[in-house]
Design a protein around this motif. Structure first.
Motif, mmCIF file in Angstrom:
data_model
loop_
_atom_site.group_PDB
_atom_site.id
_atom_site.type_symbol
_atom_site.label_atom_id
_atom_site.label_comp_id
_atom_site.label_asym_id
_atom_site.label_seq_id
_atom_site.Cartn_x
_atom_site.Cartn_y
_atom_site.Cartn_z
ATOM 1 N N GLU A 89 -9.895 -88.240 -91.402
ATOM 2 C CA GLU A 89 -11.174 -88.120 -92.090
ATOM 3 C C GLU A 89 -12.189 -87.391 -91.217
ATOM 4 O OE1 GLU A 89 -14.567 -90.958 -94.167
ATOM 5 O OE2 GLU A 89 -12.569 -91.774 -93.802
ATOM 6 N N GLY A 90 -12.200 -87.725 -89.919
ATOM 7 C CA GLY A 90 -13.089 -87.011 -89.003
ATOM 8 C C GLY A 90 -12.777 -85.528 -88.970
ATOM 9 N N MET A 91 -11.491 -85.193 -88.972
ATOM 10 C CA MET A 91 -11.072 -83.787 -88.969
ATOM 11 C C MET A 91 -11.487 -83.073 -90.247
ATOM 12 S SD MET A 91 -7.246 -83.956 -87.289
ATOM 13 C CE MET A 91 -7.055 -82.170 -87.369
ATOM 14 N N ILE A 92 -11.425 -83.770 -91.371
ATOM 15 C CA ILE A 92 -11.790 -83.157 -92.647
ATOM 16 C C ILE A 92 -13.278 -82.851 -92.693
ATOM 17 C CG2 ILE A 92 -12.106 -83.782 -95.089
ATOM 18 C CD1 ILE A 92 -9.170 -84.762 -94.995
ATOM 19 N N PHE A 93 -14.119 -83.759 -92.172
ATOM 20 C CA PHE A 93 -15.552 -83.455 -92.128
ATOM 21 C C PHE A 93 -15.807 -82.288 -91.183
ATOM 22 C CE2 PHE A 93 -19.950 -84.332 -90.497
ATOM 23 C CZ PHE A 93 -20.590 -83.880 -91.645
ATOM 24 N N ALA A 94 -15.066 -82.220 -90.081
ATOM 25 C CA ALA A 94 -15.202 -81.090 -89.153
ATOM 26 C C ALA A 94 -14.875 -79.776 -89.863
ATOM 27 C CB ALA A 94 -14.287 -81.287 -87.950
ATOM 28 N N LYS A 95 -13.795 -79.757 -90.663
ATOM 29 C CA LYS A 95 -13.433 -78.560 -91.429
ATOM 30 C C LYS A 95 -14.570 -78.171 -92.379
ATOM 31 C CE LYS A 95 -8.347 -79.059 -91.600
ATOM 32 N NZ LYS A 95 -7.770 -77.724 -91.738
ATOM 33 N N TYR A 96 -15.156 -79.192 -93.011
ATOM 34 C CA TYR A 96 -16.260 -78.945 -93.937
ATOM 35 C C TYR A 96 -17.446 -78.321 -93.197
ATOM 36 C CZ TYR A 96 -20.092 -79.871 -97.203
ATOM 37 O OH TYR A 96 -21.178 -79.733 -98.029
ATOM 38 N N LEU A 97 -17.770 -78.861 -92.021
ATOM 39 C CA LEU A 97 -18.886 -78.335 -91.248
ATOM 40 C C LEU A 97 -18.645 -76.897 -90.801
ATOM 41 C CD1 LEU A 97 -20.131 -81.187 -88.857
ATOM 42 C CD2 LEU A 97 -21.242 -80.265 -90.900
ATOM 43 N N LEU A 98 -17.475 -76.633 -90.273
ATOM 44 C CA LEU A 98 -17.174 -75.288 -89.784
ATOM 45 C C LEU A 98 -17.254 -74.260 -90.908
ATOM 46 C CD1 LEU A 98 -14.208 -76.092 -87.364
ATOM 47 C CD2 LEU A 98 -16.548 -75.425 -86.727
ATOM 48 N N LYS A 99 -16.932 -74.701 -92.113
ATOM 49 C CA LYS A 99 -16.970 -73.798 -93.262
ATOM 50 C C LYS A 99 -18.374 -73.655 -93.845
ATOM 51 C CE LYS A 99 -14.737 -73.073 -97.758
ATOM 52 N NZ LYS A 99 -13.725 -73.608 -98.716
ATOM 53 N N ASN A 100 -19.134 -74.749 -93.863
ATOM 54 C CA ASN A 100 -20.402 -74.754 -94.592
ATOM 55 C C ASN A 100 -21.661 -74.837 -93.716
ATOM 56 O OD1 ASN A 100 -19.477 -75.037 -97.568
ATOM 57 N ND2 ASN A 100 -18.282 -76.585 -96.492
ATOM 58 N N ARG A 101 -21.526 -75.340 -92.488
ATOM 59 C CA ARG A 101 -22.694 -75.471 -91.617
ATOM 60 C C ARG A 101 -22.273 -75.263 -90.158
ATOM 61 N NH1 ARG A 101 -27.790 -79.637 -91.973
ATOM 62 N NH2 ARG A 101 -27.769 -78.929 -94.130
ATOM 63 N N PRO A 102 -21.845 -74.068 -89.814
ATOM 64 C CA PRO A 102 -21.319 -73.826 -88.463
ATOM 65 C C PRO A 102 -22.354 -73.911 -87.353
ATOM 66 C CG PRO A 102 -21.475 -71.778 -89.706
ATOM 67 C CD PRO A 102 -21.749 -72.879 -90.672
ATOM 68 N N ASN A 103 -23.636 -73.829 -87.698
ATOM 69 C CA ASN A 103 -24.696 -73.900 -86.688
ATOM 70 C C ASN A 103 -25.378 -75.269 -86.660
ATOM 71 O OD1 ASN A 103 -24.368 -71.139 -85.891
ATOM 72 N ND2 ASN A 103 -25.463 -70.528 -87.760
ATOM 73 N N ALA A 104 -24.709 -76.282 -87.161
ATOM 74 C CA ALA A 104 -25.299 -77.623 -87.219
ATOM 75 C C ALA A 104 -25.641 -78.161 -85.839
ATOM 76 C CB ALA A 104 -24.324 -78.577 -87.911
ATOM 77 N N ARG A 105 -26.755 -78.906 -85.795
ATOM 78 C CA ARG A 105 -27.080 -79.711 -84.610
ATOM 79 C C ARG A 105 -26.634 -81.131 -84.950
ATOM 80 N NH1 ARG A 105 -30.278 -78.193 -80.655
ATOM 81 N NH2 ARG A 105 -31.240 -80.264 -80.465
ATOM 82 N N LEU A 106 -25.461 -81.477 -84.477
ATOM 83 C CA LEU A 106 -24.760 -82.671 -84.955
ATOM 84 C C LEU A 106 -25.032 -83.891 -84.095
ATOM 85 C CD1 LEU A 106 -22.617 -83.891 -86.894
ATOM 86 C CD2 LEU A 106 -20.860 -82.987 -85.361
ATOM 87 N N GLY A 107 -25.404 -84.988 -84.746
ATOM 88 C CA GLY A 107 -25.533 -86.282 -84.089
ATOM 89 C C GLY A 107 -24.403 -87.187 -84.533
ATOM 90 N N VAL A 108 -23.828 -87.933 -83.601
ATOM 91 C CA VAL A 108 -22.689 -88.798 -83.899
ATOM 92 C C VAL A 108 -23.092 -90.248 -83.664
ATOM 93 C CG1 VAL A 108 -20.306 -89.362 -83.325
ATOM 94 C CG2 VAL A 108 -21.072 -86.975 -83.252
ATOM 95 N N PHE A 109 -23.042 -91.039 -84.721
ATOM 96 C CA PHE A 109 -23.391 -92.462 -84.658
ATOM 97 C C PHE A 109 -22.152 -93.253 -85.045
ATOM 98 C CE2 PHE A 109 -24.992 -96.162 -87.231
ATOM 99 C CZ PHE A 109 -25.388 -96.929 -86.145
#
Length: 406
Positions: A158-178
């Protein structure tokens, strides 16, 4: 041949046939010609009690199956005990199920810490620990723990799938992990980082954790906002998932907020957080949301609604835990059916670990359950979805972690 000899020969043949039929039947503890007895522990009380409905819907499902004559003529008896999401209590109750109640298998127990506490014991005893409701990576370990299988989508996947989504749709995200400071939280974060690859170093700007013993996680959310995070990965159980969503809203903060599937229940998380506060939150799903109008005419959703109305009327259709429990009970009944008259513990495990693209009710189209003796993880695909204030709406295509370059 005299009549007496003929009768004797016929009797001998009947005796051989009888012995042959009996020889084909193999029963482990808890199994007989009339019954299959299984056990589980559930957090009916304690910090994860929101998940307790999962055990209740499973009991209702087996009651329905038994009313129709059972599986292969055998009734399913499930003994479901409260462990309060406390590992020592899980150990105590599991020992009782195995040593006193003599169940054939432990099936569907919820939680990473709780199942971890009993895994070695059950594997040493060679008691199947099947379809446990946790997606931790440690459950896919047939070499060291061959008697333990999961049914929940793997957390790392599931973590990998969200990563795929981010790389495709928001590659410049400033990501916080909680995340929750335990094995489950670490698995989700590992999957996220593995999926981001080299981009993890630049995209992740802040990581914070929480303990399940904490009364509130407000300070962690404030810290993430102060770090300039515009995209949030929230790995929390329902109580803390709802707190996180609500606090983000109270701060007037509007990050893209991904909440993991274990906290995607509309009844258990979105409603307590506030439906308005929960709008536009993302999650990943393997299962249909029965309240989604898109599935209103789907045969399996209709059957699920009818089942709830007749067998579990207090079960909320919007509670994702009821969907999880329904699928778990269906799969348990299925492998018992696949065992035929060989209800040994060995054969039950064999059936659970050789599933081939089983399309269980309420799975999203294109998603199926497969296991192999060398790979117990049941899923490789999930769907990103957005909460619109009422239901989860699919976002884009189904992501598959086994599809290269997707």
């Amino acid at each position: 041949m005299t009549t007496r000899h003929a009768l004797a020969a016929a009797g001998a043949l009947m005796l051989v046939a009888s012995h042959s039929a009996d020889a084909q039947k193999q029963y482990g503890p808890g199994a007989s010609d009339t019954e299959v007895k299984i056990g589980q522990t559930m957090p009916y009380s304690g910090p994860a009690s929101a998940y307790g409905t999962q055990g209740r819907i499973e009991e209702a499902y087996y009651a329905m199956i038994n009313a129709k004559g059972g599986v292969n003529g055998r009734k399913i008896t499930m003994i479901s005990l409260d462990d309060a999401y406390s590992p020592p209590k899980t150990v105590e109750q599991t020992r009782r199920l195995v040593e006193q109640d003599e169940v054939l298998a432990i099936v569907g127990t919820i939680g990473t810490p709780t199942n971890s506490a009993t895994q070695k014991y059950l594997n040493l005893k060679k008691v199947p620990q099947l379809f446990i409701s946790t997606g931790a990576a440690k459950w896919d370990d047939p070499k060291n723990f061959p008697w333990t299988t999961q049914l929940y989508p793997p957390y790392q996947m599931e973590g990998m799938i969200f990563a795929k989504y981010l790389l495709k749709n928001r590659p410049n995200a400033r990501l916080g992990v909680f995340s929750q400071n335990d094995d489950a939280g670490k698995d989700y974060v590992k999957g996220l980082k593995d999926g981001l690859g080299e981009s993890a170093r630049t995209m992740i700007v802040k990581e914070v954790t929480y303990e399940v013993s904490e009364p509130t996680i407000d300070s962690q959310i404030v810290t993430l906002k102060a770090a300039g995070v515009d995209t949030l990965f929230t790995m929390a159980t329902p109580k803390f998932g709802a707190q996180a969503i609500r606090k983000v809203h109270e701060l007037g903060w509007k990050p893209l907020n991904f909440v993991v599937s274990v906290s995607s229940s509309i009844k258990g998380v979105m409603e307590p957080a506030g439906l308005e506060a929960s709008k536009d939150v993302l999650t990943a799903l393997a299962f249909k949301v029965p309240t989604d109008p898109n599935w209103e005419s789907a045969a399996d959703v209709k059957e699920f609604k009818e089942f709830l109305a007749k067998w579990y009327p207090r079960g909320d259709i919007a509670d994702g835990s009821n969907v999880t429990g329904y699928i778990s009970a269906y799969m348990t009944a299925k492998i018992i059916e696949m065992c035929g008259d060989n209800l040994s513990r060995d054969n039950l495990l064999k059936q659970a670990t050789t599933l081939n693209k089983v399309v269980a009710p309420l799975l999203l189209p294109g998603i199926s359950i497969s296991t192999r003796p060398d790979r117990y993880a049941p899923y490789t695909q999930m769907q990103i979805a957005k909460f619109d204030g009422r239901s989860w709406v699919p976002e884009g295509p189904i992501f598959n972690t086994e599809a290269p370059g997707e």
